[in-house]
Design a protein around this motif. Structure first.
Motif, short mmCIF file in Angstrom:
data_model
loop_
_atom_site.label_atom_id
_atom_site.label_comp_id
_atom_site.label_asym_id
_atom_site.label_seq_id
_atom_site.Cartn_x
_atom_site.Cartn_y
_atom_site.Cartn_z
N TYR A 366 39.22 4.82 19.21
CA TYR A 366 40.09 3.68 19.45
C TYR A 366 40.99 3.94 20.64
CZ TYR A 366 38.77 2.91 14.60
OH TYR A 366 38.03 2.76 13.45
N TYR A 367 41.28 2.87 21.42
CA TYR A 367 42.35 2.91 22.39
C TYR A 367 43.66 2.69 21.64
CZ TYR A 367 38.73 2.44 25.94
OH TYR A 367 37.63 2.64 26.73
N TYR A 368 44.71 3.37 22.09
CA TYR A 368 45.98 3.21 21.38
C TYR A 368 47.14 3.43 22.33
CZ TYR A 368 46.41 8.33 21.24
OH TYR A 368 46.52 9.66 21.58
N GLU A 369 48.29 2.88 21.96
CA GLU A 369 49.53 3.10 22.67
C GLU A 369 50.30 4.20 21.95
OE1 GLU A 369 50.01 1.61 25.48
OE2 GLU A 369 48.26 0.28 25.23
N GLU A 370 51.00 5.02 22.70
CA GLU A 370 51.68 6.18 22.13
C GLU A 370 52.64 5.79 21.01
OE1 GLU A 370 51.61 9.97 21.57
OE2 GLU A 370 50.69 9.24 23.41
N GLU A 371 53.31 4.66 21.19
CA GLU A 371 54.31 4.27 20.19
C GLU A 371 53.65 3.81 18.89
OE1 GLU A 371 53.71 0.78 23.06
OE2 GLU A 371 54.00 2.96 23.17
N LYS A 372 52.35 3.53 18.91
CA LYS A 372 51.66 3.07 17.70
C LYS A 372 50.83 4.16 17.03
CE LYS A 372 51.27 -1.81 19.06
NZ LYS A 372 50.34 -2.94 19.26
N ASN A 408 44.51 4.93 33.46
CA ASN A 408 44.29 5.89 32.38
C ASN A 408 44.82 5.33 31.07
OD1 ASN A 408 42.99 7.98 33.74
ND2 ASN A 408 44.92 8.84 34.48
N ARG A 409 43.95 5.29 30.07
CA ARG A 409 44.35 4.82 28.75
C ARG A 409 44.18 5.95 27.74
NH1 ARG A 409 42.09 -0.85 26.83
NH2 ARG A 409 43.70 -0.38 25.28
N LYS A 410 45.03 5.92 26.73
CA LYS A 410 44.91 6.90 25.64
C LYS A 410 43.82 6.43 24.68
CE LYS A 410 47.49 9.88 24.60
NZ LYS A 410 47.46 11.35 24.78
N VAL A 411 42.97 7.38 24.32
CA VAL A 411 41.91 7.08 23.35
C VAL A 411 41.87 8.21 22.33
CG1 VAL A 411 40.11 8.19 24.74
CG2 VAL A 411 39.47 6.44 23.09
N GLY A 412 41.59 7.87 21.09
CA GLY A 412 41.52 8.88 20.03
C GLY A 412 40.31 8.66 19.16
N CYS A 413 39.77 9.76 18.61
CA CYS A 413 38.57 9.69 17.79
C CYS A 413 38.79 10.40 16.46
CB CYS A 413 37.38 10.35 18.49
SG CYS A 413 36.90 9.58 20.05
N LEU A 414 38.16 9.89 15.42
CA LEU A 414 38.14 10.58 14.14
C LEU A 414 37.30 11.84 14.27
CD1 LEU A 414 38.87 10.44 11.07
CD2 LEU A 414 36.66 9.31 10.74
N LEU A 415 37.83 12.97 13.82
CA LEU A 415 37.16 14.25 14.01
C LEU A 415 36.42 14.72 12.77
CD1 LEU A 415 39.84 16.17 16.10
CD2 LEU A 415 37.89 14.81 16.88
N LEU A 416 35.96 13.79 11.96
CA LEU A 416 35.06 14.08 10.86
C LEU A 416 33.70 13.51 11.24
CD1 LEU A 416 37.39 13.05 7.89
CD2 LEU A 416 37.24 15.26 9.05
N MET A 417 32.62 14.26 10.96
CA MET A 417 31.32 13.87 11.49
C MET A 417 30.31 13.55 10.38
SD MET A 417 30.71 16.27 14.82
CE MET A 417 29.23 15.28 15.16
N ASN A 418 29.34 12.74 10.74
CA ASN A 418 28.29 12.29 9.83
C ASN A 418 27.14 13.29 9.86
OD1 ASN A 418 26.33 10.95 8.36
ND2 ASN A 418 26.65 8.98 9.38
N ALA A 419 26.87 13.94 8.72
CA ALA A 419 25.78 14.91 8.64
C ALA A 419 24.44 14.24 8.34
CB ALA A 419 26.08 15.93 7.54
#
Length: 469
Positions: A366-372, A408-419
């Motif tokens: 997801y793209y996100y803003e630092e304050e959120k 430049n935009r902030k983006v974050g990912c869930l770090l749990l993976m599908n086996a």
């Protein structure tokens, strides 16, 4: 090359015929294979780490004798030691139970682009292990000493008298996530440098590999086996580590993080640890397996399936606590429930970044803003024995920058993976708890009481307090 140096702290309880040490320090280093200067390189590093986590998990599901080695940048923790005065850097791995390294002459197939930390060991004055020794049986999956002597060429009359010391232990084959190796067992003097003097262990047993596929380094196995490093050091029945949180950004040097062998229960701070029982795996006893009862996402508990909660009689199920896998691997059914609940909590305030998911092998992103960022749902792992581990946000939601429309935009990912879907037949763990999710905790492996403990820590502070002591 970006790297961070960590340290192992050995607390000696009792070693016969050895000088008494209060502490032994051994550098353990976390290394990035190249300096990351662009977003593309960061995405590539995440992709190789996620690919490695997947490959390593599936190798756990279908091991031969198994050796699961950390092969990708960003997930490697190496320690230094000396064999017959030759210094070596080895991967630390709780998912295997043997110490091995390359020996001269050494051929490594498909090793281009992989780190080459060591010149091959010159095996002078390193005698072979005889075929009728317990170490030989351990390396060959507890194969009968008589069978091993027959394979080694001992005549029948020698086998019948159990006097086959002149024949060496046959070579053994190990396979792992991205490759394999063939090694023979040898003995030599192990040396651990300290600030006072070198700590010496005589007749240390290790695998000497002359050929390998895609693995040019070596490993120090910390698993519960006869040939592992903790077993051979014989320093108590517990070890723990506390990994300082790292990111995949370049140039970050961290303070030391302790890995502690021989720490007694009295030295642990009671009340701060939550413990979950180790599950016995009759088919793969060299794994540290625990049961996962469920995962909470944003306050909602998602119950785990049966194969995550226990290990069956054929060795199928459970969760491996593994220092050599980067990201936690969950079977498809559990992962999809977690990802769906996570997405429900994220989509209210954040835009999905599907293109980043393809670039990194992670997701959802997801793209996100630092304050959120505070609106990211909380994630809690519920292990057996009422051991609930609340993950810090940085352990399961990684933020980095990505250029979008010239900005430049902030983006974050869930770090749990599908086996993926697990087959009904065949043994092996159902999931793996990766080292990224373990950061910022002291993780204790208590072999005496057969349990794994977790305690939220400031790992740098823990190091400072231990080094002062």
């Amino acid at each position: 090359m970006a790297s961070s140096t960590l340290y192992i702290l050995f607390t000696i309880i009792s070693l016969q015929s050895l000088p008494i040490y209060s502490h032994l320090f051994l550098p353990l280093t976390h290394t990035l294979s190249k300096t990351l200067t662009t977003q593309t390189q960061t995405h590539h590093l995440l992709k190789t780490s996620s690919t490695h986590s997947t490959a390593r998990f599936h190798r756990h599901r279908n091991p031969h004798r198994q050796i699961s080695l950390p092969l990708s940048s960003g997930s490697d923790y190496t320690l230094s030691l000396s064999i017959n005065s030759q210094s070596l850097n080895l991967y630390m791995d709780t998912g295997s139970d043997l110490v091995w390294f390359p020996c001269e002459p050494f051929e490594c197939i498909l090793c281009e682009g992989k780190p080459n930390l060591n010149p091959p060991l010159i095996p002078h004055s390193t005698p072979f292990i005889p075929c009728n020794s317990p170490a030989c049986s351990a390396a060959h999956s507890s194969k009968s000493p008589s069978d091993l002597c027959a394979i080694a060429g001992c005549p029948l009359e020698i086998i019948e008298t159990s006097d086959c010391y002149s024949h060496r232990c046959p070579p053994f084959y190990y396979a792992y996530g991205d490759g394999s190796l063939i090694a023979g067992l040898r003995q030599a003097n192990l040396s651990i440098p300290t600030s006072k003097s070198d700590f010496q262990l005589h007749n240390f047993t290790f695998g000497c590999a002359h050929s390998a596929l895609a693995e040019p380094v070596g490993v120090a196995g910390f698993g519960p086996g006869l040939l592992s490093l903790p077993a051979q050091l014989a320093i108590g029945t517990q070890f723990s580590y506390c990994l300082i949180s790292h990111s995949f950004d370049a140039g970050l040097l961290h303070r030391p993080s302790p890995l502690i062998l021989g720490r007694s229960s009295d030295e642990l701070i009671h009340g701060e640890f939550v413990y979950t029982p180790m599950l016995h795996n009759p088919k793969y006893p060299y794994f540290y397996c625990v049961g996962l009862e469920g995962i909470s996402v944003g306050g909602k508990i998602l119950p785990a399936m049966k194969n995550l909660r226990r290990v069956s009689k054929d060795g199928n199920g459970g969760v491996v606590v593994d220092s050599g896998t980067t990201f936690t691997m969950l079977p498809a059914e559990m992962y999809e429930k977690v990802a769906e609940e996570f997405d429900l909590g994220m989509r209210v305030n954040h835009e999905r970044a599907t293109e980043v998911e393809a670039e990194t092998g992670l997701g959802p992103c997801y793209y996100y803003e630092e304050e959120k960022v505070t609106k990211v749902p909380k994630v809690v792992f519920h292990f057996g024995g009422n051991a609930s581990v609340v993950l810090p946000r940085r352990n399961y939601f990684l933020g980095f920058k990505r250029e979008v429309g010239g900005q430049n935009r902030k983006v974050g990912c869930l770090l749990l993976m599908n086996a993926g879907e697990l087959p009904d037949s065949g043994g092996g763990p159902a999931a793996t708890l990766g080292n990224f999710q373990q950061q910022g905790f002291e993780v204790v492996y208590d072999l005496g009481k057969r349990r794994v403990g977790f305690s939220r820590r400031q790992c740098a502070t823990l190091w400072d307090s231990l080094s002062r002591g």
